[in-house]
Design an enzyme around this catalytic site. Structure first.
Site, PDB file in Angstrom:
ATOM      1  N   MET A   1       0.848  -1.191   0.000  1.00 26.63           N
ATOM      2  CA  MET A   1       0.000   0.000   0.000  1.00 26.63           C
ATOM      3  C   MET A   1       0.889   1.247   0.000  1.00 26.63           C
ATOM      4  O   MET A   1       1.108   1.890   1.022  1.00 26.63           O
ATOM      5  CB  MET A   1      -0.937  -0.031   1.190  1.00 26.63           C
ATOM      6  N   GLU A   2       1.419   1.537  -1.176  1.00 30.46           N
ATOM      7  CA  GLU A   2       2.386   2.608  -1.343  1.00 30.46           C
ATOM      8  C   GLU A   2       1.838   3.941  -0.848  1.00 30.46           C
ATOM      9  O   GLU A   2       0.710   4.319  -1.151  1.00 30.46           O
ATOM     10  CB  GLU A   2       2.767   2.719  -2.831  1.00 30.46           C
ATOM     11  N   GLN A  61       8.560  -6.474  -0.166  1.00 23.99           N
ATOM     12  CA  GLN A  61       8.010  -6.656  -1.507  1.00 23.99           C
ATOM     13  C   GLN A  61       8.896  -6.010  -2.564  1.00 23.99           C
ATOM     14  O   GLN A  61       9.366  -4.880  -2.403  1.00 23.99           O
ATOM     15  CB  GLN A  61       6.611  -6.036  -1.583  1.00 23.99           C
ATOM     16  N   CYS A  91      -0.030  -3.890  -8.373  1.00 19.33           N
ATOM     17  CA  CYS A  91      -0.169  -2.442  -8.317  1.00 19.33           C
ATOM     18  C   CYS A  91      -0.814  -1.910  -9.597  1.00 19.33           C
ATOM     19  O   CYS A  91      -0.320  -2.178 -10.701  1.00 19.33           O
ATOM     20  CB  CYS A  91       1.190  -1.783  -8.114  1.00 19.33           C
ATOM     21  N   HIS A 161      -5.781 -10.271  -5.311  1.00 13.58           N
ATOM     22  CA  HIS A 161      -6.684  -9.125  -5.149  1.00 13.58           C
ATOM     23  C   HIS A 161      -7.760  -9.268  -6.218  1.00 13.58           C
ATOM     24  O   HIS A 161      -7.453  -9.279  -7.418  1.00 13.58           O
ATOM     25  CB  HIS A 161      -5.921  -7.810  -5.333  1.00 13.58           C
ATOM     26  N   ASN A 192      -7.983 -11.363  -1.114  1.00 11.20           N
ATOM     27  CA  ASN A 192      -7.733  -9.959  -0.781  1.00 11.20           C
ATOM     28  C   ASN A 192      -8.692  -9.078  -1.576  1.00 11.20           C
ATOM     29  O   ASN A 192      -9.046  -9.399  -2.700  1.00 11.20           O
ATOM     30  CB  ASN A 192      -6.275  -9.611  -1.124  1.00 11.20           C
ATOM     31  N   GLY A 216      -5.978  -5.067   3.693  1.00 10.32           N
ATOM     32  CA  GLY A 216      -5.257  -3.885   3.252  1.00 10.32           C
ATOM     33  C   GLY A 216      -5.837  -2.637   3.882  1.00 10.32           C
ATOM     34  O   GLY A 216      -5.666  -2.374   5.076  1.00 10.32           O
ATOM     35  N   ARG A 217      -6.590  -1.880   3.074  1.00 12.43           N
ATOM     36  CA  ARG A 217      -7.176  -0.640   3.586  1.00 12.43           C
ATOM     37  C   ARG A 217      -8.125  -0.900   4.754  1.00 12.43           C
ATOM     38  O   ARG A 217      -8.279  -0.052   5.635  1.00 12.43           O
ATOM     39  CB  ARG A 217      -7.911   0.086   2.458  1.00 12.43           C
TER      40      ARG A 217
END
Length: 319
Positions: A1-2, A61, A91, A161, A192, A216-217
């Site tokens: 999660m950049e 990663q 991504c 994802h 995910n 994640g979020r």
């Protein structure tokens, strides 16, 4: 999660709740082997036994498209003894994809296989080796082929994802597709995407057929989400977000101090607002604090308001 779940936020989130392991933001690999400090900058936990302050193992990663460069960097990284190495094929950011990184590579299953095979040989079982993917670039037509390329190339586990690159982060996540992928490969698969609550987890589990998920979020919006999921599975009370705020609020000041120590002062307020912006999905008190802080730019005022909010939360805590 950049740009969001960095080492500073990982430290706070994993102090609040237990996770089996977590993954850093990506380290971009282009030409040449990066020095150890490049990995330690993204994953300072490497200097602490590859664990967060909360004791959660940290995997690092890598992102890139050159099999040999990724393999050489994976070899270098393995020497630093991370809890694992993960490859980013998920991504969706245009700037990343334009340089042939992330999800755009899902249109090239042969290249995925070459990358994973090269990295697998370089790592040679020294650390766990995983890969994260989406369902494709524009559609799901090559999802199975891409997943099989990763599995047959030697990835120990695949995190899926359940959206395409084109989908970005727009709901819904297509969890049934994860079930199809899991049936098509011989390595463990982790679900995910779009898991914000224990109810979401149960729906994802039902549609994907998988028990294991990567948050994640959702974990940023509710650091207690993993705890709530475990409680639901055990038939226990999973808690109430409004009542849990005293457990979350102190982490805001901890995060703030970490940000001030490592981020340019002019960006500090934005970082804490970014976290609050997600926390307000779960906690009504975070919504109030976010709206109060939103127009504030002065760091001294931000700190004073955070300290006051934490003091109020602690004063209202039971017992």
């Amino acid at each position: 999660m950049e740009g969001l779940l960095d080492a500073r936020l990982r430290a706070e989130v994993t102090r609040i709740a237990h996770y089996d392991w977590c993954v850093t933001e990506f380290v971009r690999v282009t030409d040449g082997v990066l020095p150890p400090r490049s990995y330690q900058r993204v994953a300072p936990e490497l200097l602490n036994g590859a664990r967060t302050e909360g004791g959660v193992p940290v995997r690092v990663q890598l992102l890139g498209s050159d099999p040999q460069q990724l393999a050489a960097n994976a070899d270098q990284l393995a020497r630093l003894e991370p809890a694992g190495i993960d490859l980013n094929f998920g991504c969706p950011a245009p700037t990343v994809n334009r340089h042939r990184g992330g999800a755009v590579l899902l249109d090239e299953p042969e290249l995925l296989h070459d990358i994973v095979s090269a990295v697998g040989r370089a790592v040679a079982g020294r650390v766990p080796f995983t890969a994260k993917m989406r369902l494709g670039v524009r559609d799901t037509s090559r999802a199975i082929e891409a997943a099989q390329a990763l599995a047959e190339g030697g990835a120990d586990m695949i995190v899926v994802h359940a959206r395409t690159k084109l989908d970005g982060y727009k709901p819904p996540a297509h969890w049934p597709w994860i079930a199809r992928i899991a049936e098509a490969v011989r390595v463990p698969v982790v679900a995910n995407g779009e898991i914000w609550s224990a109810d979401d987890y149960l729906r994802c589990r039902s549609e994907s057929g998988l028990r294991d998920v990567m948050l994640g979020r959702g974990a940023v919006a509710d650091p207690l989400l993993a705890t709530r999921i475990r409680a639901r599975l055990a038939g226990e009370d999973e808690g109430d977000p409004a009542g849990d705020w005293p457990r979350i609020a102190p982490a805001l000041t901890g995060y703030w101090r970490r940000v001030l120590a490592h981020v340019e002062a002019r960006h500090a307020a934005g970082r804490v607002k970014q976290w609050l912006n997600l926390l307000r999905r779960t906690y009504p008190q975070a919504e109030t604090l976010y709206q109060a802080l939103r127009p504030v730019r002065d760091n001294t005022t931000v700190e004073r308001m955070l300290m006051a909010a934490v003091a109020e939360a602690c004063a209202q805590a039971p017992g």
